[in-house]
Scaffold this motif. Structure first.
Motif, PDB file in Angstrom:
ATOM      1  N   LEU A   1      -2.663   2.640  -9.091  1.00 32.18           N
ATOM      2  CA  LEU A   1      -3.102   4.001  -9.335  1.00 32.18           C
ATOM      3  C   LEU A   1      -3.227   3.798 -10.937  1.00 32.18           C
ATOM      4  O   LEU A   1      -2.552   4.332 -11.867  1.00 32.18           O
ATOM      5  CB  LEU A   1      -1.909   4.888  -9.415  1.00 32.18           C
ATOM      6  CG  LEU A   1      -1.445   5.368  -7.821  1.00 32.18           C
ATOM      7  CD1 LEU A   1      -0.386   6.232  -7.834  1.00 32.18           C
ATOM      8  CD2 LEU A   1      -2.439   5.727  -6.855  1.00 32.18           C
TER       9      LEU A   1
ATOM     10  N   GLU B   1      -7.979   5.110 -13.327  1.00 33.44           N
ATOM     11  CA  GLU B   1      -8.871   5.239 -11.885  1.00 33.44           C
ATOM     12  C   GLU B   1      -8.043   4.257 -11.133  1.00 33.44           C
ATOM     13  O   GLU B   1      -7.524   3.328 -11.268  1.00 33.44           O
ATOM     14  CB  GLU B   1     -10.371   4.766 -12.062  1.00 33.44           C
ATOM     15  CG  GLU B   1     -10.867   4.775 -10.994  1.00 33.44           C
ATOM     16  CD  GLU B   1     -12.270   4.344 -11.045  1.00 33.44           C
ATOM     17  OE1 GLU B   1     -13.328   4.737 -10.583  1.00 33.44           O
ATOM     18  OE2 GLU B   1     -12.555   2.927 -11.545  1.00 33.44           O
ATOM     19  N   ALA B   2      -7.854   4.835  -9.979  1.00 32.72           N
ATOM     20  CA  ALA B   2      -7.002   3.945  -8.672  1.00 32.72           C
ATOM     21  C   ALA B   2      -7.815   2.497  -8.523  1.00 32.72           C
ATOM     22  O   ALA B   2      -9.105   2.488  -8.554  1.00 32.72           O
ATOM     23  CB  ALA B   2      -6.909   4.840  -7.408  1.00 32.72           C
TER      24      ALA B   2
ATOM     25  N   VAL C   1       1.553   3.385  -4.578  1.00 34.58           N
ATOM     26  CA  VAL C   1       0.809   4.312  -3.626  1.00 34.58           C
ATOM     27  C   VAL C   1       1.634   4.975  -2.881  1.00 34.58           C
ATOM     28  O   VAL C   1       1.576   6.254  -2.471  1.00 34.58           O
ATOM     29  CB  VAL C   1      -0.505   3.685  -2.840  1.00 34.58           C
ATOM     30  CG1 VAL C   1      -1.130   4.639  -1.868  1.00 34.58           C
ATOM     31  CG2 VAL C   1      -1.342   3.203  -4.033  1.00 34.58           C
TER      32      VAL C   1
ATOM     33  N   SER D   1      -4.848  -6.209  -2.783  1.00 32.59           N
ATOM     34  CA  SER D   1      -4.844  -4.800  -2.639  1.00 32.59           C
ATOM     35  C   SER D   1      -4.868  -4.450  -0.998  1.00 32.59           C
ATOM     36  O   SER D   1      -4.212  -3.432  -0.650  1.00 32.59           O
ATOM     37  CB  SER D   1      -5.931  -4.211  -3.147  1.00 32.59           C
ATOM     38  OG  SER D   1      -5.993  -4.506  -4.741  1.00 32.59           O
TER      39      SER D   1
ATOM     40  N   LEU E   1      -7.668   8.143  -2.802  1.00 27.35           N
ATOM     41  CA  LEU E   1      -6.683   8.534  -3.736  1.00 27.35           C
ATOM     42  C   LEU E   1      -7.036   9.508  -4.780  1.00 27.35           C
ATOM     43  O   LEU E   1      -6.270  10.269  -5.191  1.00 27.35           O
ATOM     44  CB  LEU E   1      -6.435   7.107  -4.313  1.00 27.35           C
ATOM     45  CG  LEU E   1      -5.506   6.170  -3.451  1.00 27.35           C
ATOM     46  CD1 LEU E   1      -5.359   4.847  -3.970  1.00 27.35           C
ATOM     47  CD2 LEU E   1      -4.109   6.752  -2.940  1.00 27.35           C
ATOM     48  N   THR E   2      -8.350   9.467  -5.126  1.00 24.92           N
ATOM     49  CA  THR E   2      -8.820  10.340  -6.210  1.00 24.92           C
ATOM     50  C   THR E   2      -8.921  11.700  -5.613  1.00 24.92           C
ATOM     51  O   THR E   2      -8.487  12.774  -6.313  1.00 24.92           O
ATOM     52  CB  THR E   2     -10.320  10.099  -6.686  1.00 24.92           C
ATOM     53  OG1 THR E   2     -10.386   8.824  -7.294  1.00 24.92           O
ATOM     54  CG2 THR E   2     -10.506  10.919  -7.550  1.00 24.92           C
TER      55      THR E   2
ATOM     56  N   TRP F   1      -0.181   8.131 -12.368  1.00 25.00           N
ATOM     57  CA  TRP F   1      -1.349   7.422 -12.492  1.00 25.00           C
ATOM     58  C   TRP F   1      -1.374   7.019 -13.938  1.00 25.00           C
ATOM     59  O   TRP F   1      -0.995   7.498 -14.938  1.00 25.00           O
ATOM     60  CB  TRP F   1      -2.199   8.769 -12.223  1.00 25.00           C
ATOM     61  CG  TRP F   1      -2.460   9.058 -10.810  1.00 25.00           C
ATOM     62  CD1 TRP F   1      -1.317   9.688  -9.917  1.00 25.00           C
ATOM     63  CD2 TRP F   1      -3.339   8.764 -10.008  1.00 25.00           C
ATOM     64  NE1 TRP F   1      -1.861   9.863  -8.700  1.00 25.00           N
ATOM     65  CE2 TRP F   1      -2.964   9.171  -8.560  1.00 25.00           C
ATOM     66  CE3 TRP F   1      -4.560   8.110 -10.120  1.00 25.00           C
ATOM     67  CZ2 TRP F   1      -4.078   8.917  -7.551  1.00 25.00           C
ATOM     68  CZ3 TRP F   1      -5.332   7.949  -9.010  1.00 25.00           C
ATOM     69  CH2 TRP F   1      -5.221   8.252  -7.789  1.00 25.00           C
TER      70      TRP F   1
ATOM     71  N   ARG G   1     -10.263   4.014  -3.313  1.00 26.24           N
ATOM     72  CA  ARG G   1     -10.362   4.860  -4.591  1.00 26.24           C
ATOM     73  C   ARG G   1     -10.781   6.215  -4.423  1.00 26.24           C
ATOM     74  O   ARG G   1     -10.388   7.167  -4.938  1.00 26.24           O
ATOM     75  CB  ARG G   1     -11.416   4.179  -5.402  1.00 26.24           C
ATOM     76  CG  ARG G   1     -11.105   3.380  -6.685  1.00 26.24           C
ATOM     77  CD  ARG G   1     -12.117   2.898  -7.593  1.00 26.24           C
ATOM     78  NE  ARG G   1     -13.028   2.204  -6.971  1.00 26.24           N
ATOM     79  CZ  ARG G   1     -12.878   0.817  -6.741  1.00 26.24           C
ATOM     80  NH1 ARG G   1     -11.878   0.227  -7.157  1.00 26.24           N
ATOM     81  NH2 ARG G   1     -13.753   0.096  -6.333  1.00 26.24           N
TER      82      ARG G   1
ATOM     83  N   ARG H   1       1.505  -1.709  -8.728  1.00 25.37           N
ATOM     84  CA  ARG H   1       0.663  -0.429  -8.932  1.00 25.37           C
ATOM     85  C   ARG H   1      -0.819  -0.580  -8.906  1.00 25.37           C
ATOM     86  O   ARG H   1      -1.336  -1.427  -9.211  1.00 25.37           O
ATOM     87  CB  ARG H   1       1.068  -0.278 -10.406  1.00 25.37           C
ATOM     88  CG  ARG H   1       2.418   0.070 -10.921  1.00 25.37           C
ATOM     89  CD  ARG H   1       2.987   0.304 -12.244  1.00 25.37           C
ATOM     90  NE  ARG H   1       4.175   0.415 -12.456  1.00 25.37           N
ATOM     91  CZ  ARG H   1       4.969   0.944 -13.494  1.00 25.37           C
ATOM     92  NH1 ARG H   1       4.098   1.302 -14.619  1.00 25.37           N
ATOM     93  NH2 ARG H   1       6.195   0.866 -13.786  1.00 25.37           N
TER      94      ARG H   1
ATOM     95  N   ARG I   1      -5.406  12.835  -5.697  1.00 23.67           N
ATOM     96  CA  ARG I   1      -4.851  13.235  -7.044  1.00 23.67           C
ATOM     97  C   ARG I   1      -5.231  14.593  -7.461  1.00 23.67           C
ATOM     98  O   ARG I   1      -4.298  15.421  -8.075  1.00 23.67           O
ATOM     99  CB  ARG I   1      -5.314  12.073  -8.041  1.00 23.67           C
ATOM    100  CG  ARG I   1      -4.985  12.408  -9.484  1.00 23.67           C
ATOM    101  CD  ARG I   1      -5.541  11.354 -10.376  1.00 23.67           C
ATOM    102  NE  ARG I   1      -5.095  11.723 -11.657  1.00 23.67           N
ATOM    103  CZ  ARG I   1      -5.551  11.023 -12.814  1.00 23.67           C
ATOM    104  NH1 ARG I   1      -6.427   9.655 -12.681  1.00 23.67           N
ATOM    105  NH2 ARG I   1      -5.334  11.008 -14.035  1.00 23.67           N
TER     106      ARG I   1
END
Length: 788
Positions: free
Chosen positions: A24, A158-159, A122, A48, A175-176, A155, A172, A22, A179
């Protein structure tokens, strides 16, 4: 019962085999439900990168850059080895110490993490977003809402929370943004299901968190209007209008203003199109292009359609120009559709075209939207063989009802089906009030855009801003008015790019002589432009940047040759041309015939100054030797030695000794610069230092500059009587030029009284003495008579 079916179906798709990774939120790795310790922040960053590029090889160099950026510590390579070893032990605790990894592999400097994509949240999030689009295409809003809710429920904050490094930061941001877009899509679905109060509550939270995001405000206004709260909807508009004026000096974009106008004039329920990119706070130049676009808008209002293709390298302001030109192009009853291509959309059939047409039809032609979604859904399911005909028919009916403007930005990133149908739509512009505007980077090497060539009456190429326009933009953006020298430096560095001009003006960065490297904001701006290229392309571009550094060479041209790049990289020319093709197509490299140069000097400066100083000196010295061996002109070699600045002991001093005479003829300015460096380096061989300083004196003398110090230094240290006489001559004549006749006569007296100079030099000195005698003060002429 229906919800339960959805839940079971998705559980079957999303459950990994034994790992649950994970990102997220805080990074978490579970194995059969047991939490595993990822370890330090840097180790988590390495993990990551590998997990978010699962099933692909990642080179060690790319991994280091992703975790540490452009200035990795010397320990980075060793740290990567250690981290990978520890991660392998974490993922496969039962593996023997010397056994090869099954999940996390390493080979020839490359690392790969191999696992099902559904293992990573993700990927599961992306899969749910794609599934929601399929439900939407099928017209099942309840199912769409359920899946969007599932996606957002993944979620936990914060990613990649707390993960360091440029790669994690870029993820980040990406992905933000996804989202937020998902939250907006869910709110829009709630509105369509008449669940207005729920939508309003969620959208109020969203606009408080992101107060300048226009699309969220548009959705909130729509929900409030649909709930009969018209005055509140208008208040939302006034609030964002005030905020934008105070923060950026701009008004809301065209879509939001059009929505406001419809609420004011009709008070009816509407659904806004996604807002185009908001106008930049500063826009200058492009007068001819603005006139063309605004005339096209006027023509389509009058019933005349056409096509326009706007081309420009990334950062030239295509999107800003379009938003500026169309900002007032959507009065009541007028339809404007806007779609934007990106790397994700490129892999979704008809995704960009659907975004464009849906935004155009959503407020007035909901039945067309439903038809369009049905066509797209059937096409994606492989059940529709006449998709092009049906989409063209839908657009024909829409344009027949009134003027229609469709904009596709970043065409080069649209999917193939969108491009094919976009080309087909141009057949309608001759008979209907349909204006098609496409924007892309230069398409010379992009064969996917071949179908569009020749279809547009207007193919407009955006070039860099003129110096005057660039100066105006800098003054508008800079927090303080720059002095003339700084202004000239910024304009030169940006190479006419509005993108770089804005960032350079807003972020102070001293001149090239300053230390400390480029600011993070500038590095990020350049990195954003370089990220789409493959790692090997970026490495070759770095070589071009280093070869393009240093003073201007004797021919006055910047850049380097492809053969020089081949010499320093050890790669064949044909291979390099293939590697650089994407950079040429994107306009990153200027088209200067046989020479390669980066179009925007700021890119080269970031690539060079982002390299540690010690390594930078070593590279310049190494490059100088390699291009010298390959037969490059001496001024090209010296440009590298000066750019370092590389020490001149050893090979550079020997090479300079052999080529200084040729260099003095071809590039005297560069020769003087490098010889001044040589004179100041005490670690040079004494004899070589004398020889090079003598050449410095000659070149200064030939250019009518003061060479007294250099020539005198040589004359006092050399055992060569011919060289001593030559240097004495340079000192004496320089004194005469400076109208220092007595001092010149003293030099002549010293040479003539020593009787060491060859006869031809003694003759020249006597002649010089005859010339200066009349200029000597009273009583001084007789003192030299005996010598003559």
């Amino acid at each position: 019962m229906e919800a339960l079916e959805y839940e079971v179906e998705d559980a079957m798709v999303a459950e990994p085999d034994d790992l649950d990774i994970r990102f997220l939120g805080p990074v978490s790795v579970r194995h059969n439900g047991v939490e595993l310790a990822v370890g330090s922040a840097r180790r988590g960053a390495v993990f990551s990168v590998l997990a978010l590029q699962a099933n692909h090889a990642v080179s060690r160099e790319r991994l280091i850059a992703a975790v540490w950026g452009e200035k990795p510590p010397h320990s980075a390579r060793g740290n990567v080895y250690t981290y990978v070893s520890e991660l392998r032990q974490m993922l496969e605790p039962a593996r023997g110490r010397w056994a090869a990894g099954q999940r996390l592999t390493s080979h020839s400097g490359n690392y790969g993490l191999y696992l099902p994509e559904c293992t990573v949240d993700v990927y599961r999030f992306d899969a749910l977003r794609d599934k929601s689009r399929r439900h939407r295409a099928d017209g099942d809003r309840q199912a769409e809402l359920f899946v969007l809710t599932q996606a957002l429920g993944m979620w936990r904050g914060e990613a990649l929370q707390g993960v360091p490094g440029p790669y994690a930061e870029a993820q980040r941001l990406r992905l933000t943004e996804l989202r937020i877009a998902t939250e907006e899509r869910r709110a829009g679905t709630l509105i369509e299901l008449s669940r207005h109060d729920e939508a309003i509550a969620e959208l109020r939270t969203l606009v408080e968190t992101y107060p300048a995001r226009e699309n969220s405000h548009a959705l909130l206004m729509t929900a409030l209007q649909a709930a009969g709260r018209r005055s509140e909807a208008l208040t939302v508009y006034e609030r964002i209008s005030t905020l934008l004026r105070e923060r950026t000096g701009t008004e809301p974009g065209a879509a939001l203003r059009a929505l406001h106008s419809r609420i004011v004039s009709t008070g009816r329920q509407v659904s806004p199109p996604p807002s185009p990119r908001r106008i930049s706070p500063a826009f200058v130049g492009r007068d001819a292009e603005l006139r063309l676009l605004r005339k096209a808008v006027a023509d389509v209002r009058a019933g005349r359609g056409e096509g326009i293709w706007l081309k420009g390298t990334p950062g030239m302001g295509k999107s800003t120009l379009l938003t500026t030109a169309l900002r007032n192009a959507a009065p009541t009853g007028y339809r404007l559709g806007w779609g934007v291509g990106d790397e994700l959309a490129r892999h979704i059939s008809l995704g960009v075209l659907l975004e464009c047409l849906e935004s155009a039809f959503a407020d007035q032609d909901q039945d067309l939207v439903e038809q369009l979604l049905a066509v797209v859904g059937a096409a994606r399911a492989g059940a529709n063989s006449d998709t092009e005909h049906r989409v063209v028919s839908i657009v024909r009916r829409a344009a027949a009802d009134g003027p229609l403007i469709l904009v596709l930005d970043d065409l080069e990133s649209a999917d193939d089906d969108t491009l094919r149908i976009w080309a087909a739509l141009h057949r309608l512009t001759g008979d209907l009030p349909l204006l098609l505007i496409g924007a892309s980077r230069p398409a010379a090497g992009d064969h996917r855009l071949d179908a569009l060539r020749g279809m547009h009456p207007h193919e407009v190429q955006l070039y860099g801003l003129s110096p005057a326009e660039a100066a105006t933009l800098v003054r508008m953006v800079a927090p303080e008015p720059p002095d003339p020298r700084t202004l000239h430096r910024l304009i030169t560095a940006a190479g006419g790019s509005p993108y770089y001009l804005r960032r350079l003006a807003a972020t102070p960065w001293p001149g090239p002589e300053a230390t400390g490297g480029p600011p993070a904001e500038i590095v990020a701006a350049v990195g954003e432009r370089l990220d789409p290229f493959a790692e090997e392309t970026r490495q070759v571009l770095r070589a071009v940047a280093f070869l393009d550094a240093g003073p201007t060479t004797g021919d006055g041209r910047a850049g380097c040759t492809i053969h020089e790049v081949a010499a320093v990289t050890g790669r064949p020319v044909e291979d390099l041309l293939h590697t650089l093709a994407s950079a040429r197509d994107a306009g990153l490299l200027a088209d200067t015939g046989q020479r390669l140069t980066l179009r925007h000097p700021i890119v080269g400066r970031v690539l060079r100054e982002g390299t540690p100083a010690t390594l930078r000196v070593m590279l310049h010295r190494s490059f100088a030797e390699k291009i010298a061996t390959a037969g490059s002109a001496p001024e090209r070699v010296v440009a590298q030695l000066l750019a370092g600045p590389a020490p001149l002991d050893g090979w550079p001093g020997h090479w300079l000794d052999q080529h200084v005479e040729e260099l003095g003829v071809r590039a005297p300015g560069l020769a003087v610069a490098v010889l001044q460096r040589a004179r100041a380096e005490y670690n040079l061989d004494h004899g070589r230092r004398i020889t090079l300083t003598a050449w410095l004196a000659r070149l200064l003398f030939r250019s009518n500059r003061n060479a007294i110090a250099e020539a005198g230094w040589v004359a006092n240290r050399t055992d060569d009587v011919v060289l001593a006489a030559e240097m004495g001559w340079i000192v004496a004549v320089t004194r005469v030029r400076l109208e220092q006749s007595a001092a010149a006569a003293e030099v002549v007296r010293t040479v003539l009284s020593g009787h060491r100079a060859p006869d031809r030099w003694l003759t020249r000195f006597r002649g010089l003495l005859d010339e200066i005698r009349p200029k000597l003060p009273d009583g001084r002429g007789d003192s030299t008579a005996g010598i003559a």
